[in-house]
Design an enzyme around this catalytic site. Sequence first.
Site, PDB file in Angstrom:
ATOM      1  N   LYS A  13       0.822  -1.214   0.000  1.00 38.70           N
ATOM      2  CA  LYS A  13       0.000   0.000   0.000  1.00 38.70           C
ATOM      3  C   LYS A  13       0.856   1.263   0.000  1.00 38.70           C
ATOM      4  O   LYS A  13       0.661   2.166  -0.807  1.00 38.70           O
ATOM      5  CB  LYS A  13      -0.932   0.020   1.231  1.00 38.70           C
ATOM      6  CG  LYS A  13      -1.905  -1.138   1.294  1.00 38.70           C
ATOM      7  CD  LYS A  13      -2.816  -1.048   2.504  1.00 38.70           C
ATOM      8  CE  LYS A  13      -2.109  -1.117   3.843  1.00 38.70           C
ATOM      9  NZ  LYS A  13      -1.419  -2.398   4.105  1.00 38.70           N
ATOM     10  N   ARG A  88      -9.622   0.631   8.853  1.00 36.35           N
ATOM     11  CA  ARG A  88      -9.160  -0.721   9.143  1.00 36.35           C
ATOM     12  C   ARG A  88     -10.204  -1.542   9.882  1.00 36.35           C
ATOM     13  O   ARG A  88      -9.974  -2.712  10.157  1.00 36.35           O
ATOM     14  CB  ARG A  88      -7.912  -0.639  10.023  1.00 36.35           C
ATOM     15  CG  ARG A  88      -6.596  -0.883   9.261  1.00 36.35           C
ATOM     16  CD  ARG A  88      -5.495  -0.669  10.260  1.00 36.35           C
ATOM     17  NE  ARG A  88      -4.275  -1.328   9.955  1.00 36.35           N
ATOM     18  CZ  ARG A  88      -3.202  -0.713   9.437  1.00 36.35           C
ATOM     19  NH1 ARG A  88      -3.273   0.546   9.081  1.00 36.35           N
ATOM     20  NH2 ARG A  88      -2.091  -1.375   9.274  1.00 36.35           N
ATOM     21  N   ARG A 127      11.328  -5.157   5.015  1.00 34.75           N
ATOM     22  CA  ARG A 127      11.079  -3.742   4.690  1.00 34.75           C
ATOM     23  C   ARG A 127      12.075  -2.830   5.399  1.00 34.75           C
ATOM     24  O   ARG A 127      12.409  -3.027   6.567  1.00 34.75           O
ATOM     25  CB  ARG A 127       9.661  -3.377   5.131  1.00 34.75           C
ATOM     26  CG  ARG A 127       9.370  -1.887   5.087  1.00 34.75           C
ATOM     27  CD  ARG A 127       7.900  -1.563   5.189  1.00 34.75           C
ATOM     28  NE  ARG A 127       7.172  -2.315   6.175  1.00 34.75           N
ATOM     29  CZ  ARG A 127       5.835  -2.466   6.168  1.00 34.75           C
ATOM     30  NH1 ARG A 127       5.105  -1.892   5.239  1.00 34.75           N
ATOM     31  NH2 ARG A 127       5.239  -3.175   7.115  1.00 34.75           N
ATOM     32  N   ARG A 160      11.282  -0.913  10.941  1.00 39.98           N
ATOM     33  CA  ARG A 160      10.237  -0.573  11.906  1.00 39.98           C
ATOM     34  C   ARG A 160      10.248  -1.546  13.080  1.00 39.98           C
ATOM     35  O   ARG A 160      10.477  -2.738  12.890  1.00 39.98           O
ATOM     36  CB  ARG A 160       8.862  -0.648  11.218  1.00 39.98           C
ATOM     37  CG  ARG A 160       8.474   0.613  10.513  1.00 39.98           C
ATOM     38  CD  ARG A 160       7.280   0.444   9.599  1.00 39.98           C
ATOM     39  NE  ARG A 160       6.125  -0.208  10.197  1.00 39.98           N
ATOM     40  CZ  ARG A 160       4.948  -0.323   9.586  1.00 39.98           C
ATOM     41  NH1 ARG A 160       4.771   0.188   8.382  1.00 39.98           N
ATOM     42  NH2 ARG A 160       3.940  -0.936  10.176  1.00 39.98           N
ATOM     43  N   ARG A 171      -0.237  -8.861  13.284  1.00 36.57           N
ATOM     44  CA  ARG A 171      -0.882  -7.831  12.446  1.00 36.57           C
ATOM     45  C   ARG A 171      -1.695  -8.465  11.324  1.00 36.57           C
ATOM     46  O   ARG A 171      -2.751  -7.955  10.949  1.00 36.57           O
ATOM     47  CB  ARG A 171       0.172  -6.862  11.901  1.00 36.57           C
ATOM     48  CG  ARG A 171       0.644  -5.872  12.969  1.00 36.57           C
ATOM     49  CD  ARG A 171       2.008  -5.286  12.661  1.00 36.57           C
ATOM     50  NE  ARG A 171       2.066  -4.621  11.391  1.00 36.57           N
ATOM     51  CZ  ARG A 171       3.186  -4.446  10.687  1.00 36.57           C
ATOM     52  NH1 ARG A 171       4.333  -4.891  11.157  1.00 36.57           N
ATOM     53  NH2 ARG A 171       3.159  -3.831   9.545  1.00 36.57           N
TER      54      ARG A 171
HETATM   55  P1  ADP Z   1       2.135  -1.880   3.217  1.00 35.41           P
HETATM   56  O1  ADP Z   1       2.135  -0.371   3.215  1.00 35.41           O
HETATM   57  O2  ADP Z   1       0.922  -2.451   2.538  1.00 35.41           O
HETATM   58  O3  ADP Z   1       2.357  -2.478   4.569  1.00 35.41           O
HETATM   59  P2  ADP Z   1       4.680  -1.602   1.769  1.00 35.41           P
HETATM   60  O4  ADP Z   1       4.328  -0.759   0.588  1.00 35.41           O
HETATM   61  O5  ADP Z   1       5.433  -0.947   2.871  1.00 35.41           O
HETATM   62  O6  ADP Z   1       3.363  -2.361   2.330  1.00 35.41           O
HETATM   63  O7  ADP Z   1       5.483  -2.871   1.230  1.00 35.41           O
HETATM   64  C1  ADP Z   1       5.947  -3.880   2.124  1.00 35.41           C
HETATM   65  C2  ADP Z   1       7.313  -4.373   1.660  1.00 35.41           C
HETATM   66  O8  ADP Z   1       7.161  -5.097   0.422  1.00 35.41           O
HETATM   67  C3  ADP Z   1       8.307  -3.238   1.372  1.00 35.41           C
HETATM   68  O9  ADP Z   1       9.580  -3.655   1.778  1.00 35.41           O
HETATM   69  C4  ADP Z   1       8.223  -3.053  -0.155  1.00 35.41           C
HETATM   70  O10 ADP Z   1       9.459  -2.590  -0.686  1.00 35.41           O
HETATM   71  C5  ADP Z   1       7.910  -4.469  -0.623  1.00 35.41           C
HETATM   72  N1  ADP Z   1       7.028  -4.487  -1.794  1.00 35.41           N
HETATM   73  C6  ADP Z   1       5.996  -3.664  -2.083  1.00 35.41           C
HETATM   74  N2  ADP Z   1       5.403  -4.000  -3.243  1.00 35.41           N
HETATM   75  C7  ADP Z   1       6.063  -5.096  -3.703  1.00 35.41           C
HETATM   76  C8  ADP Z   1       5.923  -5.924  -4.871  1.00 35.41           C
HETATM   77  N3  ADP Z   1       4.980  -5.696  -5.767  1.00 35.41           N
HETATM   78  N4  ADP Z   1       6.796  -6.954  -5.008  1.00 35.41           N
HETATM   79  C9  ADP Z   1       7.764  -7.187  -4.067  1.00 35.41           C
HETATM   80  N5  ADP Z   1       7.947  -6.451  -2.964  1.00 35.41           N
HETATM   81  C10 ADP Z   1       7.104  -5.404  -2.777  1.00 35.41           C
HETATM   82  P1  AMP Z   2       0.817   0.677   9.064  1.00 31.84           P
HETATM   83  O1  AMP Z   2       1.888   1.709   8.940  1.00 31.84           O
HETATM   84  O2  AMP Z   2      -0.375   0.985   8.190  1.00 31.84           O
HETATM   85  O3  AMP Z   2       1.331  -0.732   8.862  1.00 31.84           O
HETATM   86  O4  AMP Z   2       0.286   0.757  10.556  1.00 31.84           O
HETATM   87  C1  AMP Z   2       1.133   0.480  11.659  1.00 31.84           C
HETATM   88  C2  AMP Z   2       0.313   0.356  12.937  1.00 31.84           C
HETATM   89  O5  AMP Z   2      -0.328   1.618  13.219  1.00 31.84           O
HETATM   90  C3  AMP Z   2      -0.799  -0.673  12.923  1.00 31.84           C
HETATM   91  O6  AMP Z   2      -0.355  -1.987  13.216  1.00 31.84           O
HETATM   92  C4  AMP Z   2      -1.732  -0.102  14.019  1.00 31.84           C
HETATM   93  O7  AMP Z   2      -1.216  -0.383  15.310  1.00 31.84           O
HETATM   94  C5  AMP Z   2      -1.608   1.401  13.790  1.00 31.84           C
HETATM   95  N1  AMP Z   2      -2.634   1.884  12.834  1.00 31.84           N
HETATM   96  C6  AMP Z   2      -2.418   2.455  11.631  1.00 31.84           C
HETATM   97  N2  AMP Z   2      -3.571   2.771  11.016  1.00 31.84           N
HETATM   98  C7  AMP Z   2      -4.561   2.376  11.868  1.00 31.84           C
HETATM   99  C8  AMP Z   2      -5.984   2.396  11.810  1.00 31.84           C
HETATM  100  N3  AMP Z   2      -6.644   2.876  10.746  1.00 31.84           N
HETATM  101  N4  AMP Z   2      -6.666   1.907  12.874  1.00 31.84           N
HETATM  102  C9  AMP Z   2      -6.026   1.425  13.958  1.00 31.84           C
HETATM  103  N5  AMP Z   2      -4.703   1.348  14.072  1.00 31.84           N
HETATM  104  C10 AMP Z   2      -3.949   1.819  13.031  1.00 31.84           C
END
Ligand code: ADP
Ligand code: AMP
Length: 216
Positions: A13, A88, A127, A160, A171
Amino acid sequence: MRLILLGPPGAGKGTQATSIATEFNIPHISTGDIFRYNIKEGTELGKKAKSFMDQGLLVPDEVVVEIVEDRIKQEDCEKGFLLDGFPRTVPQAVALDEVMNKMGVSLDKVINIQVDKNILVERAVGRRICKGCSATYHIQFNPSATEGICDKCGGNLYQRDDDNEATVTTRIDVYLNETLPLIEYYENKDKLTVIDGQQHIDKVFEDIVNVLRSEK
Ligand code: ADP
Ligand code: AMP
């Protein structure tokens, strides 16, 4: 354009949101980023959110809803916004509908980035994020040119706190229990499009842009 990006942790995302926001010139609103910023700054909100985030649990709905309501009422959101990581839960989605109704605006599209559960842990644990500009990398799938250094701004990359296997697994469970019902919620409103998130990052982006361009 008013958009939501749905998908489990590690779906891609944030990665896609950065490109979509640039392409359509709308602000990228990540509730996770807002919480991480507040934790870094040591604010009351950060203190409240941290204990939930460290455990992989959701921050309470009322806290998140208030933040998003304030944010989407700001001037830069007048022409649209992209929500990443919100809503969420169903109560968050209902609250968002109410806020947007009151504002006299409506949602254009909800993009659900679909990725198999078995690759999510690998994605999240690998990541890395830039301390300076929050750009996202993956040690294997999307590495920076120089290990530990951001290609875009030269900042240091970090992992992170919640991107360890145990917390990521929690999660994902939280996603399945609390967030998955949103797929049906937005399907019923005829807003949902599913995108295959297991393709190359550029191809995922291309598919999303094609869907959004055909909307206009
Ligand atoms: P989210 O925001 O949904 O948690 P991220 O965009 O941070 O996910 O992506 C999670 C991890 O996967 C990151 O390390 C990113 O670089 C990697 N990633 C994202 N999209 C892809 C893809 N299409 N193929 C492989 N790795 C990806
Ligand atoms: P994310 O960066 O989207 O992976 O979110 C990291 C963490 O932030 C999650 O595991 C939750 O603890 C908190 N968080 C982010 N967005 C929300 C949401 N919409 N509702 C509740 N918790 C959230």
